[in-house]
Scaffold this motif. Structure first.
Motif, PDB file in Angstrom:
ATOM      1  N   MET A   1      41.807  17.103  19.098  1.00 49.41           N
ATOM      2  CA  MET A   1      40.842  16.317  19.724  1.00 49.41           C
ATOM      3  C   MET A   1      39.590  16.419  18.936  1.00 49.41           C
ATOM      4  O   MET A   1      39.116  17.527  18.429  1.00 49.41           O
ATOM      5  N   ILE A   2      38.786  15.370  18.766  1.00 48.15           N
ATOM      6  CA  ILE A   2      37.502  15.245  18.163  1.00 48.15           C
ATOM      7  C   ILE A   2      36.767  14.400  19.113  1.00 48.15           C
ATOM      8  O   ILE A   2      37.367  13.197  19.559  1.00 48.15           O
ATOM      9  N   LYS A   3      35.406  14.856  19.455  1.00 45.44           N
ATOM     10  CA  LYS A   3      34.779  14.063  20.703  1.00 45.44           C
ATOM     11  C   LYS A   3      33.465  13.877  19.882  1.00 45.44           C
ATOM     12  O   LYS A   3      32.770  14.971  19.305  1.00 45.44           O
ATOM     13  N   LEU A   4      32.798  12.659  20.065  1.00 43.57           N
ATOM     14  CA  LEU A   4      31.442  12.467  19.876  1.00 43.57           C
ATOM     15  C   LEU A   4      30.446  13.264  20.617  1.00 43.57           C
ATOM     16  O   LEU A   4      30.701  13.212  21.968  1.00 43.57           O
ATOM     17  N   LEU A   5      29.679  13.967  20.118  1.00 43.56           N
ATOM     18  CA  LEU A   5      28.488  14.855  21.147  1.00 43.56           C
ATOM     19  C   LEU A   5      27.546  14.105  21.597  1.00 43.56           C
ATOM     20  O   LEU A   5      26.985  12.949  20.494  1.00 43.56           O
ATOM     21  N   SER A   6      26.814  14.026  22.804  1.00 39.93           N
ATOM     22  CA  SER A   6      26.027  13.112  23.167  1.00 39.93           C
ATOM     23  C   SER A   6      24.470  13.158  22.299  1.00 39.93           C
ATOM     24  O   SER A   6      23.850  12.336  22.469  1.00 39.93           O
ATOM     25  N   LYS A   7      24.351  14.112  21.781  1.00 43.79           N
ATOM     26  CA  LYS A   7      22.936  14.186  21.117  1.00 43.79           C
ATOM     27  C   LYS A   7      22.881  13.489  19.662  1.00 43.79           C
ATOM     28  O   LYS A   7      22.054  13.330  18.999  1.00 43.79           O
ATOM     29  N   SER A   8      24.016  12.901  19.596  1.00 45.48           N
ATOM     30  CA  SER A   8      24.209  11.914  18.083  1.00 45.48           C
ATOM     31  C   SER A   8      23.492  10.822  18.125  1.00 45.48           C
ATOM     32  O   SER A   8      23.103  10.155  19.058  1.00 45.48           O
ATOM     33  N   ILE A  15      30.096  16.307  16.306  1.00 45.73           N
ATOM     34  CA  ILE A  15      31.481  16.004  16.893  1.00 45.73           C
ATOM     35  C   ILE A  15      31.825  17.432  17.359  1.00 45.73           C
ATOM     36  O   ILE A  15      31.478  18.452  16.555  1.00 45.73           O
ATOM     37  N   GLN A  16      32.640  17.613  18.240  1.00 47.33           N
ATOM     38  CA  GLN A  16      33.401  18.717  18.810  1.00 47.33           C
ATOM     39  C   GLN A  16      34.888  18.580  18.278  1.00 47.33           C
ATOM     40  O   GLN A  16      35.500  17.682  18.545  1.00 47.33           O
ATOM     41  N   ALA A  24      46.299   9.833  13.092  1.00 46.63           N
ATOM     42  CA  ALA A  24      45.832   8.508  13.664  1.00 46.63           C
ATOM     43  C   ALA A  24      44.391   8.991  14.154  1.00 46.63           C
ATOM     44  O   ALA A  24      43.207   8.040  13.948  1.00 46.63           O
ATOM     45  N   GLU A  25      44.117  10.070  14.659  1.00 46.47           N
ATOM     46  CA  GLU A  25      43.063  10.649  15.153  1.00 46.47           C
ATOM     47  C   GLU A  25      41.884  10.671  13.838  1.00 46.47           C
ATOM     48  O   GLU A  25      40.627  10.241  14.181  1.00 46.47           O
ATOM     49  N   GLU A  26      42.388  11.354  12.927  1.00 45.57           N
ATOM     50  CA  GLU A  26      41.700  11.420  11.700  1.00 45.57           C
ATOM     51  C   GLU A  26      41.086  10.135  11.117  1.00 45.57           C
ATOM     52  O   GLU A  26      40.027  10.013  10.758  1.00 45.57           O
ATOM     53  N   GLU A  27      41.974   9.210  10.957  1.00 45.97           N
ATOM     54  CA  GLU A  27      41.785   7.907  10.574  1.00 45.97           C
ATOM     55  C   GLU A  27      40.805   7.312  11.386  1.00 45.97           C
ATOM     56  O   GLU A  27      39.789   6.572  10.861  1.00 45.97           O
ATOM     57  N   LYS A  28      40.895   7.278  12.668  1.00 50.60           N
ATOM     58  CA  LYS A  28      39.694   6.834  13.409  1.00 50.60           C
ATOM     59  C   LYS A  28      38.192   7.344  13.201  1.00 50.60           C
ATOM     60  O   LYS A  28      37.550   6.414  13.420  1.00 50.60           O
ATOM     61  N   TRP A  29      38.410   8.583  12.902  1.00 50.68           N
ATOM     62  CA  TRP A  29      37.166   9.225  12.749  1.00 50.68           C
ATOM     63  C   TRP A  29      36.489   8.680  11.396  1.00 50.68           C
ATOM     64  O   TRP A  29      35.224   8.646  11.175  1.00 50.68           O
ATOM     65  N   ILE A  30      37.319   8.739  10.469  1.00 49.64           N
ATOM     66  CA  ILE A  30      36.906   8.189   9.200  1.00 49.64           C
ATOM     67  C   ILE A  30      36.241   6.736   9.380  1.00 49.64           C
ATOM     68  O   ILE A  30      35.324   6.623   8.712  1.00 49.64           O
ATOM     69  N   VAL A  31      36.769   5.924  10.107  1.00 49.23           N
ATOM     70  CA  VAL A  31      36.211   4.627  10.190  1.00 49.23           C
ATOM     71  C   VAL A  31      34.804   4.549  10.762  1.00 49.23           C
ATOM     72  O   VAL A  31      33.864   3.968  10.258  1.00 49.23           O
ATOM     73  N   LEU A  48      31.033  21.405  16.048  1.00 49.83           N
ATOM     74  CA  LEU A  48      31.166  22.144  17.030  1.00 49.83           C
ATOM     75  C   LEU A  48      32.576  22.659  17.025  1.00 49.83           C
ATOM     76  O   LEU A  48      33.447  21.623  17.347  1.00 49.83           O
ATOM     77  N   LEU A  49      33.115  23.750  16.486  1.00 51.29           N
ATOM     78  CA  LEU A  49      34.569  23.997  16.651  1.00 51.29           C
ATOM     79  C   LEU A  49      34.584  24.823  17.754  1.00 51.29           C
ATOM     80  O   LEU A  49      34.071  25.720  18.079  1.00 51.29           O
ATOM     81  N   ASP A  50      35.656  24.129  18.712  1.00 52.28           N
ATOM     82  CA  ASP A  50      36.095  24.649  19.924  1.00 52.28           C
ATOM     83  C   ASP A  50      37.320  25.090  19.971  1.00 52.28           C
ATOM     84  O   ASP A  50      38.470  24.518  19.895  1.00 52.28           O
ATOM     85  N   GLY A  51      37.407  26.527  19.789  1.00 52.12           N
ATOM     86  CA  GLY A  51      39.022  27.308  19.975  1.00 52.12           C
ATOM     87  C   GLY A  51      39.575  26.979  18.764  1.00 52.12           C
ATOM     88  O   GLY A  51      39.042  26.769  17.591  1.00 52.12           O
ATOM     89  N   GLU A  52      40.964  27.159  18.976  1.00 50.27           N
ATOM     90  CA  GLU A  52      41.957  27.048  17.869  1.00 50.27           C
ATOM     91  C   GLU A  52      42.125  25.583  17.649  1.00 50.27           C
ATOM     92  O   GLU A  52      42.242  24.640  18.440  1.00 50.27           O
ATOM     93  N   ILE A  53      42.213  25.396  16.161  1.00 56.04           N
ATOM     94  CA  ILE A  53      42.312  23.904  15.715  1.00 56.04           C
ATOM     95  C   ILE A  53      43.837  23.737  15.132  1.00 56.04           C
ATOM     96  O   ILE A  53      44.114  24.749  14.348  1.00 56.04           O
ATOM     97  N   LYS A  54      44.558  22.777  15.453  1.00 56.77           N
ATOM     98  CA  LYS A  54      45.889  22.567  14.766  1.00 56.77           C
ATOM     99  C   LYS A  54      45.770  21.096  14.160  1.00 56.77           C
ATOM    100  O   LYS A  54      45.820  20.255  14.642  1.00 56.77           O
ATOM    101  N   VAL A  55      46.077  21.362  12.649  1.00 54.42           N
ATOM    102  CA  VAL A  55      46.081  20.116  11.918  1.00 54.42           C
ATOM    103  C   VAL A  55      47.448  20.235  10.957  1.00 54.42           C
ATOM    104  O   VAL A  55      47.541  21.311  10.545  1.00 54.42           O
ATOM    105  N   GLY A  56      47.852  19.002  10.557  1.00 58.18           N
ATOM    106  CA  GLY A  56      48.853  19.041   9.373  1.00 58.18           C
ATOM    107  C   GLY A  56      48.338  19.001   8.228  1.00 58.18           C
ATOM    108  O   GLY A  56      46.946  18.633   7.930  1.00 58.18           O
TER     109      GLY A  56
END
Length: 121
Positions: A1-8, A15-16, A24-31, A48-56
């Motif tokens: 999950m990648i989420k835009l932070l409101s103070k941007s 991003i969180q 697909a999510e990575e490509e969305k954020w690259i755009v 902002l890194l929130d907990g464990e992150i799982k990526v390929g």
């Protein structure tokens, strides 16, 4: 999950990042980042890194390639986390980032407002 932070705002994006991130999510954020760079020559990024992150590996590769291609467009890069390992990695990496013109800094989770203040300066 990648989420835009409101103070941007403007050339600063926060991003969180947490949980599972697929291609697909990575490509969305690259755009999103590419559009931000069309508006602003350089950007400031707070992660902002929130907990464990799982990526390929495909996601890591795509992220790394984008970053290397746009390294001259990144002014500040702030990391907010409770991870001691990340704190150590940023301390090691920040002198190298400075060589390519990026100010890089680590903040604890309790210092989120300080991180925003720093990245927006």
């Amino acid at each position: 999950m990648i989420k835009l932070l409101s103070k941007s705002e403007g050339a600063t994006i926060g991003i969180q990042v947490g949980g599972k991130i697929d291609k697909a999510e990575e490509e969305k954020w690259i755009v999103i980042f590419d559009k931000l760079l069309e508006e602003h020559r350089t950007i400031n990024v707070l992660v902002l890194l929130d907990g464990e992150i799982k990526v390929g590996l495909d996601v890591v590769y795509e992220d790394l390639m984008w970053t290397l291609h746009h390294i001259s467009n990144i002014n500040k890069l702030g990391f907010v986390s409770s991870s001691r390992v990340l704190k150590w990695l940023v301390a090691i990496d920040s002198p190298f980032a400075k060589l390519v013109g990026i100010d890089e800094k680590y903040f604890t989770s309790d210092e989120l407002q300080d991180a925003w203040d720093w990245v927006k300066q």
